[in-house]
Design a protein around this motif. Structure first.
Motif, PDB file in Angstrom:
ATOM      1  N   LYS A   1      48.467  28.321  87.763  1.00 46.84           N
ATOM      2  CA  LYS A   1      49.308  27.242  88.335  1.00 46.84           C
ATOM      3  C   LYS A   1      49.071  26.785  89.649  1.00 46.84           C
ATOM      4  O   LYS A   1      49.090  25.721  89.819  1.00 46.84           O
ATOM      5  CB  LYS A   1      50.783  28.084  88.545  1.00 46.84           C
ATOM      6  N   GLY A   2      48.388  27.695  90.389  1.00 44.13           N
ATOM      7  CA  GLY A   2      48.007  27.488  91.631  1.00 44.13           C
ATOM      8  C   GLY A   2      46.662  26.454  91.707  1.00 44.13           C
ATOM      9  O   GLY A   2      46.658  25.250  92.563  1.00 44.13           O
ATOM     10  N   LEU A   3      45.911  26.583  90.794  1.00 40.19           N
ATOM     11  CA  LEU A   3      44.475  25.743  90.967  1.00 40.19           C
ATOM     12  C   LEU A   3      44.709  24.700  89.778  1.00 40.19           C
ATOM     13  O   LEU A   3      43.838  24.558  88.967  1.00 40.19           O
ATOM     14  CB  LEU A   3      43.289  26.593  90.709  1.00 40.19           C
ATOM     15  N   ILE A   4      45.541  23.724  90.428  1.00 40.88           N
ATOM     16  CA  ILE A   4      45.629  22.473  89.648  1.00 40.88           C
ATOM     17  C   ILE A   4      45.292  21.272  90.495  1.00 40.88           C
ATOM     18  O   ILE A   4      45.917  21.178  91.502  1.00 40.88           O
ATOM     19  CB  ILE A   4      46.922  22.465  89.059  1.00 40.88           C
ATOM     20  N   PHE A   5      44.218  20.697  90.279  1.00 38.50           N
ATOM     21  CA  PHE A   5      43.856  19.529  91.197  1.00 38.50           C
ATOM     22  C   PHE A   5      44.120  17.980  90.651  1.00 38.50           C
ATOM     23  O   PHE A   5      44.432  17.865  89.561  1.00 38.50           O
ATOM     24  CB  PHE A   5      42.382  19.532  91.630  1.00 38.50           C
ATOM     25  N   GLY A  62      35.121  36.573  91.494  1.00 39.93           N
ATOM     26  CA  GLY A  62      35.417  35.152  91.346  1.00 39.93           C
ATOM     27  C   GLY A  62      34.219  34.317  91.932  1.00 39.93           C
ATOM     28  O   GLY A  62      34.042  33.057  91.008  1.00 39.93           O
ATOM     29  N   LEU A  63      33.629  34.555  93.077  1.00 41.31           N
ATOM     30  CA  LEU A  63      32.679  33.565  93.398  1.00 41.31           C
ATOM     31  C   LEU A  63      31.137  33.780  92.579  1.00 41.31           C
ATOM     32  O   LEU A  63      30.657  32.711  92.009  1.00 41.31           O
ATOM     33  CB  LEU A  63      32.180  34.210  94.854  1.00 41.31           C
ATOM     34  N   ASN A  64      31.072  34.851  92.152  1.00 45.74           N
ATOM     35  CA  ASN A  64      30.005  35.303  90.891  1.00 45.74           C
ATOM     36  C   ASN A  64      30.337  34.494  89.786  1.00 45.74           C
ATOM     37  O   ASN A  64      29.237  33.724  89.064  1.00 45.74           O
ATOM     38  CB  ASN A  64      30.196  36.715  90.658  1.00 45.74           C
ATOM     39  N   GLY A  65      31.459  34.473  89.401  1.00 48.74           N
ATOM     40  CA  GLY A  65      31.962  33.720  88.185  1.00 48.74           C
ATOM     41  C   GLY A  65      31.543  32.159  88.125  1.00 48.74           C
ATOM     42  O   GLY A  65      31.025  31.592  87.320  1.00 48.74           O
ATOM     43  N   LEU A  66      32.022  31.791  89.627  1.00 51.72           N
ATOM     44  CA  LEU A  66      31.693  30.326  89.757  1.00 51.72           C
ATOM     45  C   LEU A  66      30.156  29.836  89.657  1.00 51.72           C
ATOM     46  O   LEU A  66      29.727  28.995  88.875  1.00 51.72           O
ATOM     47  CB  LEU A  66      32.454  30.051  91.202  1.00 51.72           C
ATOM     48  N   ASP A  67      29.519  30.857  90.122  1.00 49.86           N
ATOM     49  CA  ASP A  67      27.912  30.911  90.077  1.00 49.86           C
ATOM     50  C   ASP A  67      27.645  30.906  88.522  1.00 49.86           C
ATOM     51  O   ASP A  67      26.596  29.882  88.251  1.00 49.86           O
ATOM     52  CB  ASP A  67      27.428  31.995  90.961  1.00 49.86           C
ATOM     53  N   ARG A  68      27.886  31.574  87.829  1.00 51.62           N
ATOM     54  CA  ARG A  68      27.781  31.787  86.373  1.00 51.62           C
ATOM     55  C   ARG A  68      27.934  30.466  85.693  1.00 51.62           C
ATOM     56  O   ARG A  68      27.157  29.778  84.869  1.00 51.62           O
ATOM     57  CB  ARG A  68      28.322  32.967  85.859  1.00 51.62           C
ATOM     58  N   LEU A  69      29.216  29.829  86.010  1.00 50.93           N
ATOM     59  CA  LEU A  69      29.555  28.847  85.430  1.00 50.93           C
ATOM     60  C   LEU A  69      28.820  27.514  85.841  1.00 50.93           C
ATOM     61  O   LEU A  69      28.148  26.624  84.881  1.00 50.93           O
ATOM     62  CB  LEU A  69      31.002  28.535  85.922  1.00 50.93           C
ATOM     63  N   LEU A  70      28.313  27.534  87.106  1.00 50.84           N
ATOM     64  CA  LEU A  70      27.318  26.472  87.355  1.00 50.84           C
ATOM     65  C   LEU A  70      26.216  26.680  86.657  1.00 50.84           C
ATOM     66  O   LEU A  70      25.486  25.534  86.434  1.00 50.84           O
ATOM     67  CB  LEU A  70      27.202  26.488  88.994  1.00 50.84           C
ATOM     68  N   CYS A  71      25.779  27.614  86.789  1.00 53.31           N
ATOM     69  CA  CYS A  71      24.414  28.013  85.912  1.00 53.31           C
ATOM     70  C   CYS A  71      24.519  27.380  84.483  1.00 53.31           C
ATOM     71  O   CYS A  71      23.443  26.776  84.039  1.00 53.31           O
ATOM     72  CB  CYS A  71      24.408  29.596  85.865  1.00 53.31           C
ATOM     73  N   PHE A  72      25.452  27.842  83.688  1.00 51.74           N
ATOM     74  CA  PHE A  72      25.672  27.088  82.355  1.00 51.74           C
ATOM     75  C   PHE A  72      25.737  25.668  82.510  1.00 51.74           C
ATOM     76  O   PHE A  72      25.297  24.816  81.400  1.00 51.74           O
ATOM     77  CB  PHE A  72      27.017  27.763  81.549  1.00 51.74           C
ATOM     78  N   PHE A  85      41.358  28.406  85.164  1.00 52.21           N
ATOM     79  CA  PHE A  85      41.103  27.819  86.481  1.00 52.21           C
ATOM     80  C   PHE A  85      39.943  28.129  87.195  1.00 52.21           C
ATOM     81  O   PHE A  85      39.504  27.217  88.007  1.00 52.21           O
ATOM     82  CB  PHE A  85      42.242  29.034  87.316  1.00 52.21           C
ATOM     83  N   ILE A  86      38.826  28.720  86.982  1.00 55.54           N
ATOM     84  CA  ILE A  86      37.558  28.879  87.456  1.00 55.54           C
ATOM     85  C   ILE A  86      36.879  27.443  87.284  1.00 55.54           C
ATOM     86  O   ILE A  86      36.314  26.733  88.152  1.00 55.54           O
ATOM     87  CB  ILE A  86      36.795  30.014  87.012  1.00 55.54           C
ATOM     88  N   GLY A  87      37.048  27.101  85.916  1.00 54.48           N
ATOM     89  CA  GLY A  87      36.576  25.797  85.418  1.00 54.48           C
ATOM     90  C   GLY A  87      37.298  24.415  86.294  1.00 54.48           C
ATOM     91  O   GLY A  87      36.407  23.903  86.822  1.00 54.48           O
ATOM     92  N   ARG A  88      38.431  24.640  86.500  1.00 58.29           N
ATOM     93  CA  ARG A  88      39.123  23.562  87.344  1.00 58.29           C
ATOM     94  C   ARG A  88      38.625  23.499  88.669  1.00 58.29           C
ATOM     95  O   ARG A  88      38.226  22.558  89.175  1.00 58.29           O
ATOM     96  CB  ARG A  88      40.819  23.675  87.433  1.00 58.29           C
ATOM     97  N   LEU A  89      38.230  24.819  89.403  1.00 63.79           N
ATOM     98  CA  LEU A  89      37.863  24.684  90.652  1.00 63.79           C
ATOM     99  C   LEU A  89      36.545  24.360  90.734  1.00 63.79           C
ATOM    100  O   LEU A  89      36.145  23.552  91.749  1.00 63.79           O
ATOM    101  CB  LEU A  89      37.919  26.343  91.167  1.00 63.79           C
ATOM    102  N   CYS A  90      35.656  24.687  89.866  1.00 66.13           N
ATOM    103  CA  CYS A  90      34.050  24.333  89.731  1.00 66.13           C
ATOM    104  C   CYS A  90      34.289  22.845  89.802  1.00 66.13           C
ATOM    105  O   CYS A  90      33.494  22.025  90.393  1.00 66.13           O
ATOM    106  CB  CYS A  90      33.497  24.779  88.800  1.00 66.13           C
ATOM    107  N   ARG A  91      34.935  22.256  88.825  1.00 65.47           N
ATOM    108  CA  ARG A  91      34.760  20.624  88.609  1.00 65.47           C
ATOM    109  C   ARG A  91      35.321  19.931  89.935  1.00 65.47           C
ATOM    110  O   ARG A  91      34.702  18.780  90.211  1.00 65.47           O
ATOM    111  CB  ARG A  91      35.739  20.347  87.351  1.00 65.47           C
TER     112      ARG A  91
END
Length: 1099
Positions: A724-728, A812-822, A760-766
């Protein structure tokens, strides 16, 4: 005659193995039915549009060339097909093996029947096997299980889905090429029947008999099996249910088998009135909803609707007067049984002597309870009545009204019965284990009493006023010897003799007027009591436990029980100690596992573990589902406490006026907090009272259940808050069952998508990628800051990653890094596809590359008329650089973000856990040193292929930020023609868009044509890193040649200033060396050092 199931009896072992495999196949089909990839259902429009061309049903086999041709015509379809294959081949193979095993099962059964017919098994024929009790059971089960398999497949895996899966498997696997594959037969057996399990769906004609006849089975065998099932009590169940009104319950399992087997001989259902009448009178006089296997229920009214004889025969049972009679009978028995069971469950009521005196009564009570529960649960089940069928609706209403059905009362009596049964079983097991010890102790006591009395009458032993009497002395001695001689092993004779001894002791008291002496009377009474206890103890038989096991069967409720979940949860919410009673109910449900596991166990099959794990896992998952109400209630109370503490209760200041004390006391709110806190502790206590329980073969530890439940609820609430919180609002796919992060017990919930991101991690990354987009921002490396290109205002800086670390934590930060990697992997894959399919297929562009290649040869030399040659090549290839630049910049932008994340992770790791950081760094250095040493001297050790050390340490190093994203190999690549030339032309095509500024380095000339330097350099560096290092050397050589050629031309034309393109190219080389941490000599190999020195003085 050798025992039919003996290991040396080949005939018995062969059919036992077939039946054992049948049970294992059904378990596998049920297990797989939960893992059907949703895409094969093609339910939503998006799936149909995307996968419609690559997922086909059996129409594919009419013209495979047409379908394959359609795919080959479109390269994007081929890519999608390849990706789809990679994602699904594993699960498709598993489904195919299950389907194949169904076909193999019936082929093996037919072969076994042929062997019997041909006399392969000496002295055994179909008739003799059916005369043997075990043989009869196994042959009936073999046919029945095949029928159940077919019904389960059709119910759980729809026909269209099956066809699509089989076609996909055929297309993707090597089976199509192997000659011995029986894929054709499997497809014939499992092609769609047209049946749908959706409510209100129309039943296909001749279903399921035409489906059952797809593989022919011997008619003699079918009719003999049905004959046996009609006439015999093949499992001897009637002995456990002596009352005639319980007969249909006693024969319920056999009735289910008969129901399934009748579909193999539909003529009986259609036309043979007498047989059907006999079947209904014996098996279905008072019931019409049956459970056919592990709780799969069938309503005969609906099932037998198309068959004339069956429908007519069932009419008497379905007569409204009969329905009323049955329903009122069970309503009355519920009313009388409930207080009876509650009385038996009262603390201290079930004592050993009461149990021993009342075994038949207690068993009768258990029978009545279980029969009533079974009838009411089955006949009131929602799933048994199609709401679209008017007749069924009316029948259901009549059952509910006449039986005064109340689910809460039914559930209560189920709980009480389960608890009563559990207590009785445990006490009985205890008594059985102590049976011999107690019997011997009673015998010893009785014998000693008699010896003492004999001594009393000898006149030697001083006992008040007892005259010497040699006759009595001899008689008591004899009795003592008789008691001693009782033999525990021969219980019948011992029992008869004990009764005679009791009688003799009664008579001796009367004939010899021994009543006058109270002590002698007491001795005689005690001995009689001990003899009575011996008779009771010898009557403790294991048969009672077996009867309780048969009577307590709850396998019919394996699925229906789910409809009581809300009642269970509500009762736990009101009274958390209810969990202890529920434990007994779950254990009663676990007894359903005996049914499929019995034969698997007898056959010593390797499937025992996987099948018992599947059913136990299902049951444990259900237990977790029911008990999840406890963590839910705890969190609801916690939410109320938080609300009270934040909004209602005022913080008490350190100094306070006396008259304000009352305002701050807020007794009501504080009482509410205390009450809620107490509730939470009560809930915790409730679940911990359950004790560690073995459910099937899985040990359920209440502490673990509570912890998992709390974690599940926490994950659910945190994920929801982040969702709910991380919607841009700006101006590879892993299946759940393959993911290491997804757990069945503590699942990460899925929410409807807000954009293309799954979480939400995907939304934050984008969102981060959007605000740092190189098209609208400029990144200044020295300041780790992004500035807006037009307004030159700061957009964000490296503090962003500390904020994310504080909010989402290291994971969370590591997950963001993994997502960027993919994302980098995806971007590079798309880029290479574009390069191969667009650029290298454009003949005009390839001709330019060829011409350029001959113009620059040899690379060590200088290009004559350099300006013209380079400008012409760039102009001719101008159209391809737009998408090229976009892809390179995207990769570069993500690499900058990964560097920033690594810095933040490394900084916080050194700060928060310096020992871990130091240990990881040292381990990493020592490993690299060992690997380097191995390459210099191969005799030194090196991690073997199956050693996961390097893989494991990498995950830790990345989490601690001890890695350089620029050195990563993201994708595997093949050799590409003209690759160094393409990248060289690309970079010199970008240089005119850039200019050098003393303060900021290389910047964009025009905001309308944006190129950001750091992402450009890092993107190109990353791309080159994916290929063999010789491409990088060739690329560097081309840039060196470009610098030398342009400088040569300037010198000859006496132009004093260094051209801006040369400055740009030199800057590129400098930055390249800086980022890759190579030595300066790499660049100086291609550009003379004096040019570098001069370039520095100009700057």
């Amino acid at each position: 005659m050798v025992d039919f199931l003996a290991e040396n009896n080949l005939c018995g072992q062969a059919i036992l193995r077939i039946v054992s495999r049948g049970n294992a196949i059904i378990a596998e089909l049920l297990r797989l039915s939960d893992f059907i990839p949703a895409v094969f259902r093609l339910k939503d429009k998006s799936d149909q549009q995307k996968y419609g061309d690559i997922i086909c049903d059996f129409s594919y086999f009419k013209g495979p060339e047409y379908y394959e041709g359609k795919l080959e015509a479109k390269p994007e379809l081929q890519d999608l097909d390849e990706e789809f294959r990679e994602n699904n081949i594993e699960i498709l193979s598993r489904f195919y093996l299950a389907f194949e095993s169904v076909h193999k099962y019936i082929v093996d059964l037919n072969r076994y029947l042929d062997d019997l017919h041909e006399g392969v098994y000496i002295q055994q024929t179909l008739e003799t096997v059916l005369l043997n009790e075990d043989g009869k059971q196994l042959l009936c089960e073999a046919l029945y299980l095949y029928g159940v398999m077919l019904l389960v497949i059709d119910q759980k895996i729809e026909g269209e889905v099956r066809e699509r899966m089989l076609v996909s498997y055929y297309r993707y696997s090597a089976a199509r090429s192997s000659g011995d594959s029986n894929l054709d037969d499997i497809c014939k057996l499992l092609r769609s029947t047209g049946y749908s399990s959706q409510p209100g769906a129309k039943r296909p004609s001749n279903y399921p008999e035409s489906y059952f006849q797809r593989v022919p089975i011997s008619n003699t065998f079918i009719s003999m099996v049905i004959g046996r099932l009609r006439s015999d009590d093949i499992y001897n169940q009637v002995s456990a249910y002596p009352l005639p009104e319980h007969r249909s319950t006693a024969l319920a399992n056999q009735a289910a088998m008969l129901y399934v087997c009748l579909y193999f001989s539909p003529s009986i259902l259609h036309t043979q009135q007498a047989k059907m009448r006999e079947i209904v009178d014996k098996y279905f006089p008072d019931n019409w909803v049956i459970s056919i296997y592990m709780g799969i229920t069938v309503n005969l009214v609906e099932a037998w609707e198309p068959y004339k004889a069956a429908k007519t025969a069932l009419n008497y049972t379905l007569d409204s007067a009969n329905i009323k009679e049955q329903a009122t009978r069970y309503a009355a028995s519920m009313e009388s049984l409930r207080p009876q069971v509650q009385q038996l469950l009262k603390e201290g009521f079930l004592r050993e002597e009461i149990i021993l005196d009342n075994i038949p009564k207690l068993l009768n009570c258990l029978r009545d309870c279980n029969v009533a529960i079974r009838w009411l649960m089955l006949h009131s089940a929602e799933s048994a009545y199609d709401p679209n069928n008017k007749r069924l609706r009316q029948m259901k209403e009549q059952v509910l009204n006449d039986s005064k059905y109340n689910p809460k009362i039914l559930f209560q009596i189920l709980l009480d019965t389960a608890q009563f049964e559990f207590t009785l079983k445990e006490m009985f097991k205890q008594m059985l284990s102590e049976k011999q010890i107690k019997w011997e102790s009673y015998k010893k006591e009785g014998s000693e009493r008699m010896t003492e009395l004999a001594e009393v009458f000898s006149g030697v032993k001083p006992l008040t006023r007892v005259e010497k009497n040699e006759n009595l002395q001899a008689w008591f001695r004899e009795i003592s010897k008789q008691i001693e001689s009782l033999n525990y092993e021969d219980s019948t004779a011992a029992g008869r003799k004990t009764v005679q001894l009791i009688q003799a002791l009664v008579e001796v008291q009367e004939f010899h007027q021994l009543e006058s002496n109270l002590q002698v009377c007491q001795f005689l009474a005690d001995t009689r009591k001990f003899l009575h206890q011996m008779i009771r103890t010898i009557n403790i038989k294991e048969e009672v436990l077996i009867t309780m096991q048969i009577v307590g069967d709850l396998s019919y409720a394996w699925q229906i029980i789910d409809s009581f979940t809300s009642i269970m949860q509500e009762s736990i919410r009101v009274n958390p100690s209810m969990v202890t009673k529920l434990r007994a109910t779950f254990l009663k449900l676990a007894s359903a596992l005996d049914l499929p596991l019995l034969r698997i166990n007898q056959a010593n099959s390797a499937d025992l573990l996987s099948v018992s794990q599947f059913y136990s896992g299902e049951l444990v998952a259900y237990v977790r589902k029911v008990l999840q109400i406890i963590p839910e209630s705890m969190f609801t109370s916690l939410a109320k406490i938080i609300k009270l503490q934040i909004h209602d209760i005022m913080e008490v200041p350190t100094r306070l006026d006396k008259d304000k004390l009352k305002d701050y006391s807020q007794l009501g709110a504080r009482y509410e907090v205390a009450k809620l806190t107490h509730d939470i502790s009560i809930f915790t206590e409730g679940i911990l009272m359950m004790k560690t329980t073995l459910v099937g073969i899985i040990k359920v530890d209440p502490k673990q259940l509570l912890e998992d439940g709390i974690r599940k609820e926490l994950v659910k609430r945190v994920a929801y808050a982040l969702h709910k919180g991380l919607i841009f609002n700006p101006k590879a796919k892993i299946q759940d069952w393959q993911s290491v992060h997804q757990s069945t017990h503590i699942p990460i919930p899925k929410f409807p998508s807000v954009d293309e991101s799954a979480t939400f991690i995907g939304r934050l990354c984008r969102e981060i990628l959007r605000i740092t987009d190189p098209k609208i921002t400029c990144y200044i490396d020295q300041m780790n800051t992004w500035y807006d290109l037009k307004s030159h205002q700061e957009v964000t800086n490296n503090r962003l990653f500390s904020e994310i670390q504080n909010t989402l934590g290291t994971f969370g930060l590591n997950g963001l890094d993994r997502l960027l990697c993919f994302m980098i992997v995806k971007e590079l894959q798309n880029f290479l596809t574009m390069l191969q399919k667009t650029i290298l297929r454009d003949k005009a562009v390839v001709d330019v590359f060829k011409a350029m290649l001959s113009a620059v040869n040899p690379v060590q030399g200088i290009v004559a008329n350099a300006n013209k040659v380079y400008a012409s090549a760039v102009a001719k290839t101008q159209k391809i650089w737009g998408p090229y630049l976009e892809a390179i910049m995207k990769v570069g932008q993500m690499q900058i973000l990964r560097q920033q994340i690594a810095n933040e992770l490394n900084y916080s790791c050194k700060f928060d856990s310096k020992h871990l950081a130091a240990a990881l760094e040292n381990l990493n250095k020592s490993l690299l040193a060992d690997i380097e040493a191995h390459y210099q001297d191969p005799s030194l050790p090196y991690p073997k292929e199956d050693n996961t050390l390097l893989y494991d340490i990498t995950a830790h190093l990345e989490a601690a930020g001890i890695h350089n994203p620029l050195n990563k190999i993201y994708i595997t690549t093949k050799r590409l023609p003209y690759f160094p030339i393409i990248n060289f032309l690309f970079i010199i095509a970008q240089l005119p868009k850039l200019q050098y500024s003393k303060n900021q380095g290389m910047t964009c000339r025009k905001a309308t044509d944006p190129v950001d330097w750091p992402p450009l350099v890092l993107g190109l560096l990353t791309l080159l890193k994916q290929f063999h290092s010789r491409y990088t050397h060739q690329f560097m050589a081309l840039i060196g040649q470009f610098i030398r050629s342009i400088m040569e031309q300037c010198t000859s034309q006496k132009i004093p200033d260094m051209p801006s393109d040369v400055v740009g190219a030199l800057m590129f080389l400098e930055d390249y060396v800086k980022y890759t941490k190579l030595s300066r000599k790499v660049a100086e190999a291609h550009v003379p050092s004096f040019i570098f020195d001069e370039f520095r003085t100009i700057l």
